[in-house]
Scaffold this active site. Structure first.
Site, PDB file in Angstrom:
ATOM      1  N   LYS A  50     -14.351  13.310-112.966  1.00 20.53           N
ATOM      2  CA  LYS A  50     -13.720  12.001-112.744  1.00 20.53           C
ATOM      3  C   LYS A  50     -12.914  11.511-113.946  1.00 20.53           C
ATOM      4  CE  LYS A  50     -15.476  10.798-108.605  1.00 20.53           C
ATOM      5  NZ  LYS A  50     -14.720  10.305-107.460  1.00 20.53           N
ATOM      6  N   SER A  75     -20.585   4.965-107.990  1.00 17.26           N
ATOM      7  CA  SER A  75     -22.025   5.184-108.140  1.00 17.26           C
ATOM      8  C   SER A  75     -22.352   5.728-109.522  1.00 17.26           C
ATOM      9  CB  SER A  75     -22.531   6.160-107.075  1.00 17.26           C
ATOM     10  OG  SER A  75     -21.992   7.456-107.297  1.00 17.26           O
ATOM     11  N   ASN A  77     -20.099   8.390-111.734  1.00 18.69           N
ATOM     12  CA  ASN A  77     -19.220   9.305-112.447  1.00 18.69           C
ATOM     13  C   ASN A  77     -17.808   8.740-112.602  1.00 18.69           C
ATOM     14  OD1 ASN A  77     -21.227  11.190-112.888  1.00 18.69           O
ATOM     15  ND2 ASN A  77     -20.774  12.354-111.031  1.00 18.69           N
ATOM     16  N   GLN A  80     -17.983   6.153-115.292  1.00 17.49           N
ATOM     17  CA  GLN A  80     -17.930   6.674-116.654  1.00 17.49           C
ATOM     18  C   GLN A  80     -16.533   7.145-117.021  1.00 17.49           C
ATOM     19  OE1 GLN A  80     -21.646   9.125-117.707  1.00 17.49           O
ATOM     20  NE2 GLN A  80     -21.807   8.884-115.484  1.00 17.49           N
ATOM     21  N   GLY A 177     -16.760  13.621-101.718  1.00 17.42           N
ATOM     22  CA  GLY A 177     -17.238  12.294-101.382  1.00 17.42           C
ATOM     23  C   GLY A 177     -16.196  11.644-100.488  1.00 17.42           C
ATOM     24  N   GLY A 178     -15.239  10.965-101.105  1.00 17.23           N
ATOM     25  CA  GLY A 178     -14.175  10.341-100.330  1.00 17.23           C
ATOM     26  C   GLY A 178     -12.978  11.235-100.099  1.00 17.23           C
ATOM     27  N   GLY A 179     -12.889  12.350-100.838  1.00 14.23           N
ATOM     28  CA  GLY A 179     -11.787  13.275-100.645  1.00 14.23           C
ATOM     29  C   GLY A 179     -10.703  13.234-101.698  1.00 14.23           C
ATOM     30  N   GLY A 180     -10.928  12.519-102.794  1.00 15.42           N
ATOM     31  CA  GLY A 180      -9.918  12.465-103.844  1.00 15.42           C
ATOM     32  C   GLY A 180      -9.713  13.799-104.533  1.00 15.42           C
ATOM     33  N   LEU A 181     -10.797  14.481-104.870  1.00 13.24           N
ATOM     34  CA  LEU A 181     -10.690  15.789-105.519  1.00 13.24           C
ATOM     35  C   LEU A 181     -10.055  16.801-104.576  1.00 13.24           C
ATOM     36  CD1 LEU A 181     -11.288  17.826-107.777  1.00 13.24           C
ATOM     37  CD2 LEU A 181     -13.588  18.087-106.822  1.00 13.24           C
ATOM     38  N   ASN A 302     -24.465  14.840-114.481  1.00 11.04           N
ATOM     39  CA  ASN A 302     -25.223  13.656-114.908  1.00 11.04           C
ATOM     40  C   ASN A 302     -26.501  13.518-114.077  1.00 11.04           C
ATOM     41  OD1 ASN A 302     -23.417  12.602-116.985  1.00 11.04           O
ATOM     42  ND2 ASN A 302     -21.987  12.313-115.302  1.00 11.04           N
TER      43      ASN A 302
END
Length: 316
Positions: A50, A75, A77, A80, A177-181, A302
């Protein structure tokens, strides 16, 4: 006009990130007799990929926007990553985080100088809380997966992988997760198949790809140890970027994720948090095809120390 993420932006993000951070290792791994590759994003300074999207987004802010600060929802990452970038750039950051986030993520975000605003999940609308903060204070929302710059920044990992391999990978298996990566990787590596891996019952990207429209999480969605992979829905931006590009989504169980955490520790000497091990879990469980050009994303490390110890001892 809303800015659309593009491969040129991914390349720009990769150049900006290369100026401040070394590439994360691309490690050879053998799974079921097939030699493939693992991208160790858990070794980033914040322990997760992230940092890429956060750095690309915050460095793109104007001086006026920087003076008004940023707000994010995470949540842990993304929190941070935003906190790390904000501290380095001298920007005020407020992060809306779930009260039940792993303590290590809460502590690390505070240590990086960000303000944390807690909410209860389920029950409270984290996006509404963030919107109210911005209404009261001003500032720019840095969305964890639906922001064009964040998507481009995450995709910079694909530029690194291609440089390390000397070519684009045949396929990339990504925790989702949401699809950003996944969306960023699709832009970065247009010749690579993209496999999205989500926790069982939380496959909001996979379901959206199958349905061709946004699908919200079910009200009775099961509990999952993958705290980093629990969005209630993807965004249209992510769905548009992945439609026609991503392979059908797959899901992994908590047991498969724990197996992957143990495997990474035993074979790679790496600590992975549950959400960061989802792609590896799918590969180990035979749920995605593998070949010599496959890159598996290890997205975060983490891990809660006590939970990780229980996983290693097989008491979980």
């Amino acid at each position: 006009m809303i800015r659309a993420p593009a491969r040129e932006g991914v390349i720009e993000a990769a150049e900006k990130i290369a100026a401040i951070l070394p590439p994360t290792p691309l490690l050879p791994v053998e799974i079921d007799g097939v030699q493939c590759w693992a991208k160790a994003e858990n070794l980033q300074p914040i322990g997760a990929f992230k940092i890429r999207g956060a750095w690309h987004r915050l460095t793109a802010l104007s001086e006026d926007e920087r003076s008004r600060g940023v707000v994010a929802v995470s949540s842990g990452n993304h929190a941070q990553g935003v906190a790390w970038a904000a501290r380095r750039l001298g920007i005020r950051a407020a992060i809306v985080m779930p009260r039940d986030a792993p303590q290590v993520k809460l502590d690390n975000t505070r240590a990086l100088g960000a303000e944390i605003v807690l909410y209860d999940r389920p029950g409270e609308d984290r996006d509404a809380i963030a919107a109210e903060l911005i209404r009261e204070r001003g500032g720019t929302l840095v969305h964890a997966f639906g922001d064009p710059w964040v998507i481009e920044g995450q995709g910079s990992a694909g530029i690194e992988i291609a440089a390390q391999l000397g070519k684009q990978p045949s396929r990339i298996v990504a925790c989702c997760g949401g699809g950003g990566l996944a969306a960023g990787l699709a832009l970065a590596c247009p010749d690579s198949a993209i496999h999205v891996v989500e926790p069982f019952g939380w496959d909001m990207v996979g379901q959206a790809l199958a349905a061709g429209k946004i699908v919200p999480v079910a009200p009775d969605a099961p509990a999952t140890i993958c705290d980093a992979l629990q969005p209630t829905a993807t965004k249209q931006l992510n769905l548009d970027l992945l439609s026609g590009r991503a392979e059908p989504g797959v899901t992994v169980t908590d047991a498969e994720v724990r197996d992957a955490q143990r495997w990474a520790f035993a074979h790679l000497r790496l600590v992975l948090e549950p959400g960061g091990a989802a792609a590896l879990a799918a590969a180990l469980a035979g749920k995605v095809p593998l070949d010599r050009g496959t890159a598996i994303m290890l997205t975060g490390g983490n891990a809660d120390p006590k939970a990780f110890a229980r996983t290693l001892s097989a008491d979980a």
